[in-house]
Design a protein around this motif. Structure first.
Motif, PDB file in Angstrom:
ATOM      1  N   LEU A  48       0.989  -1.170   0.007  1.00 10.24           N
ATOM      2  CA  LEU A  48       0.021  -0.116   0.014  1.00 10.24           C
ATOM      3  C   LEU A  48       0.877   1.132  -0.043  1.00 10.24           C
ATOM      4  N   HIS A  49       1.999   1.153   0.607  1.00 10.86           N
ATOM      5  CA  HIS A  49       2.957   2.304   0.596  1.00 10.86           C
ATOM      6  C   HIS A  49       3.519   2.658  -0.820  1.00 10.86           C
ATOM      7  N   ALA A  50       3.624   1.490  -1.578  1.00  9.31           N
ATOM      8  CA  ALA A  50       4.147   1.860  -3.059  1.00  9.31           C
ATOM      9  C   ALA A  50       2.851   2.303  -3.840  1.00  9.31           C
ATOM     10  N   HIS A  51       1.678   2.085  -3.491  1.00  9.57           N
ATOM     11  CA  HIS A  51       0.488   2.589  -4.269  1.00  9.57           C
ATOM     12  C   HIS A  51      -0.185   3.716  -3.435  1.00  9.57           C
ATOM     13  N   PRO A  52       0.249   4.609  -3.486  1.00  5.06           N
ATOM     14  CA  PRO A  52      -0.423   5.759  -2.462  1.00  5.06           C
ATOM     15  C   PRO A  52      -1.869   6.101  -2.639  1.00  5.06           C
ATOM     16  N   ASP A  53      -2.365   5.961  -4.026  1.00  7.92           N
ATOM     17  CA  ASP A  53      -3.451   6.426  -4.409  1.00  7.92           C
ATOM     18  C   ASP A  53      -4.527   5.056  -4.096  1.00  7.92           C
ATOM     19  N   HIS A  90      -4.141   1.957  15.121  1.00  3.47           N
ATOM     20  CA  HIS A  90      -5.042   2.828  14.623  1.00  3.47           C
ATOM     21  C   HIS A  90      -6.007   1.955  13.602  1.00  3.47           C
ATOM     22  N   PRO A  91      -7.159   2.074  13.784  1.00  6.31           N
ATOM     23  CA  PRO A  91      -8.255   1.332  12.829  1.00  6.31           C
ATOM     24  C   PRO A  91      -8.405   1.969  11.449  1.00  6.31           C
ATOM     25  N   ASP A  92      -7.990   3.399  11.683  1.00  3.66           N
ATOM     26  CA  ASP A  92      -8.134   4.219  10.145  1.00  3.66           C
ATOM     27  C   ASP A  92      -6.563   4.356   9.712  1.00  3.66           C
ATOM     28  N   ALA A  93      -5.581   3.377  10.250  1.00 11.51           N
ATOM     29  CA  ALA A  93      -4.365   3.241   9.407  1.00 11.51           C
ATOM     30  C   ALA A  93      -4.370   2.819   8.039  1.00 11.51           C
ATOM     31  N   VAL A  94      -5.341   2.057   7.711  1.00 11.10           N
ATOM     32  CA  VAL A  94      -5.659   1.637   6.255  1.00 11.10           C
ATOM     33  C   VAL A  94      -7.595   1.956   6.106  1.00 11.10           C
ATOM     34  N   SER A  95      -7.493   2.568   4.948  1.00 12.98           N
ATOM     35  CA  SER A  95      -9.115   2.814   4.976  1.00 12.98           C
ATOM     36  C   SER A  95      -9.410   2.226   3.700  1.00 12.98           C
ATOM     37  N   GLU A  96     -10.839   1.969   3.341  1.00 12.73           N
ATOM     38  CA  GLU A  96     -11.357   1.407   2.224  1.00 12.73           C
ATOM     39  C   GLU A  96     -12.524   2.392   1.691  1.00 12.73           C
ATOM     40  N   ARG A  97     -12.480   3.068   0.659  1.00  9.61           N
ATOM     41  CA  ARG A  97     -13.357   3.602  -0.105  1.00  9.61           C
ATOM     42  C   ARG A  97     -13.559   3.330  -1.400  1.00  9.61           C
ATOM     43  N   GLY A  98     -14.913   3.097  -1.837  1.00  8.58           N
ATOM     44  CA  GLY A  98     -14.873   2.727  -3.129  1.00  8.58           C
ATOM     45  C   GLY A  98     -14.487   1.556  -3.544  1.00  8.58           C
ATOM     46  N   GLY A  99     -14.073   0.564  -2.722  1.00  6.77           N
ATOM     47  CA  GLY A  99     -13.567  -0.671  -3.208  1.00  6.77           C
ATOM     48  C   GLY A  99     -11.961  -0.563  -2.993  1.00  6.77           C
ATOM     49  N   TYR A 101      -8.116   0.307  -1.181  1.00  6.07           N
ATOM     50  CA  TYR A 101      -7.603   0.215   0.261  1.00  6.07           C
ATOM     51  C   TYR A 101      -6.454   1.152   0.126  1.00  6.07           C
ATOM     52  N   ALA A 102      -6.235   1.964   1.126  1.00  7.87           N
ATOM     53  CA  ALA A 102      -4.957   2.945   1.138  1.00  7.87           C
ATOM     54  C   ALA A 102      -4.673   3.279   2.536  1.00  7.87           C
ATOM     55  N   LEU A 103      -3.395   3.599   2.676  1.00  7.43           N
ATOM     56  CA  LEU A 103      -2.731   4.116   3.729  1.00  7.43           C
ATOM     57  C   LEU A 103      -3.428   5.514   4.204  1.00  7.43           C
ATOM     58  N   HIS A 104      -3.485   5.609   5.752  1.00  7.16           N
ATOM     59  CA  HIS A 104      -3.895   7.094   6.037  1.00  7.16           C
ATOM     60  C   HIS A 104      -2.877   7.983   5.395  1.00  7.16           C
ATOM     61  N   PRO A 105      -3.487   9.167   5.133  1.00  5.70           N
ATOM     62  CA  PRO A 105      -2.389  10.216   4.626  1.00  5.70           C
ATOM     63  C   PRO A 105      -1.473  10.605   5.536  1.00  5.70           C
ATOM     64  N   LEU A 107       0.158   8.605   7.578  1.00  2.00           N
ATOM     65  CA  LEU A 107       1.305   7.622   7.504  1.00  2.00           C
ATOM     66  C   LEU A 107       1.981   7.757   6.113  1.00  2.00           C
ATOM     67  N   LEU A 108       1.312   8.017   5.404  1.00  2.00           N
ATOM     68  CA  LEU A 108       2.343   8.249   3.824  1.00  2.00           C
ATOM     69  C   LEU A 108       3.225   9.270   4.004  1.00  2.00           C
ATOM     70  N   ALA A 109       2.800  10.355   4.463  1.00  2.00           N
ATOM     71  CA  ALA A 109       3.470  11.502   4.627  1.00  2.00           C
ATOM     72  C   ALA A 109       4.700  11.447   5.960  1.00  2.00           C
ATOM     73  N   ALA A 110       4.581  10.398   6.678  1.00  2.00           N
ATOM     74  CA  ALA A 110       5.439  10.208   7.495  1.00  2.00           C
ATOM     75  C   ALA A 110       6.847   9.201   7.078  1.00  2.00           C
ATOM     76  N   SER A 111       6.677   9.110   5.792  1.00  2.00           N
ATOM     77  CA  SER A 111       7.922   8.194   5.127  1.00  2.00           C
ATOM     78  C   SER A 111       9.069   8.856   4.563  1.00  2.00           C
ATOM     79  N   ASP A 112      10.236   8.222   4.477  1.00  2.00           N
ATOM     80  CA  ASP A 112      11.548   8.879   3.869  1.00  2.00           C
ATOM     81  C   ASP A 112      11.091   9.210   2.490  1.00  2.00           C
ATOM     82  N   THR A 113      10.340   8.378   1.699  1.00  2.00           N
ATOM     83  CA  THR A 113      10.296   8.617   0.335  1.00  2.00           C
ATOM     84  C   THR A 113       9.350  10.118   0.212  1.00  2.00           C
TER      85      THR A 113
END
Length: 271
Positions: A48-53, A90-99, A101-105, A107-113
């Motif tokens: 999921l980190h490699a697919h931020p969308d 945290h339960p929202d660390a991974v969300s599901e919308r419209g089918g 699945y994505a990491l919480h924003p 969480l993505l912003a907290a990465s070295d990339t």
């Protein structure tokens, strides 16, 4: 087939996250390293980190575990997702919308990339050279090693190439800034790092590095780089340097110093 319910936002405060992906793979939650309860939970995080969308479940099952979207595969996914959310605190660390699945924003912003690409975008927009240089150095400070080196697969290779290209861009831009400021040793240093990260950068950059080496360390250093580059092309892709590069190397061997009298221009270039 039962469809998982969409994750509803939680009122719980999110923990402090830190993701390291370049050179190593590590997750810190409130300063403590995560110990994965199962390998599948960690694999799900990095995918999921490699697919931020975000990604659909059937894509995720196929790419990660080579599974069809069957009830058994769905159960495996649910278990991995539950373990991942629990490990991240945290339960929202991974969300599901419209089918998807994505990491919480956060969480993505907290990465070295994220740090790498944010600083690189800032450097593209900054005007003063020293401000751009500082942003580029900040970007490269977060980029120490290959992306998720412990994983393999087409999905991680694509992300790895994108992050590697960002590192190369930062080194090349720094080299041009140093070149414009007549800081030849620093320009050569950044070009060496760019070529080490991706030996198949354009031949114009290899020519520029040869020019820098000829100016700072002499024709022998420039010629040695050319010979290593020629050997790499022959061994790795069965090719040879362009005729312009060969001719340029011969001129350097003869003692030409391309940066002494005029700014360097790669052989055959129009800029």
């Amino acid at each position: 087939m039962t469809t998982p319910q969409t994750q509803t936002p939680s009122a719980l405060p999110a923990p402090t996250w830190l993701l390291r992906t370049l050179g190593q793979a590590e997750v810190l939650v409130n300063g403590a390293a995560v110990v994965w309860p199962a390998r599948s939970a960690g694999e799900l995080l990095w995918y999921l980190h490699a697919h931020p969308d975000g990604r659909y479940r059937h894509d995720l099952l196929r790419d990660l575990w080579d599974l069809d979207d069957t009830p058994a595969a769905l159960n495996r996914f649910r278990v991995a997702l539950h373990r991942l959310r629990h490990a991240l605190g945290h339960p929202d660390a991974v969300s599901e919308r419209g089918g998807r699945y994505a990491l919480h924003p956060d969480l993505l912003a907290a990465s070295d990339t994220a740090t790498l690409h944010d600083a690189l975008r800032g450097a593209r927009q900054a005007a003063p050279p020293r401000e751009r240089e500082e942003l580029l150095r900040r970007a490269l400070a977060s980029a120490d090693g290959e992306y998720l080196p412990h994983l393999s697969g087409e999905w991680v290779q694509a992300a790895r190439q994108a992050h590697r290209a960002a590192v190369v861009e930062a080194h090349l831009t720094l080299a041009r800034l140093h070149c414009d400021a007549h800081e030849c040793p620093l320009a050569a240093q950044e070009l060496v790092r760019a070529a080490a990260t991706d030996p198949l950068i354009g031949e114009d950059h290899h020519q520029r590095l040869m020019a820098c080496l000829a100016t700072t360390r002499g024709r022998y250093a420039a010629t040695e780089h050319y010979r290593r580059y020629r050997a790499f092309l022959a061994a790795e892709i069965g090719d040879t340097p362009m005729a312009d590069t060969v001719a340029f190397a011969e001129r350097l061997k003869g003692g030409e110093l391309p940066c002494v009298d005029t700014p360097f221009r790669p052989a055959g270039s129009r800029d």
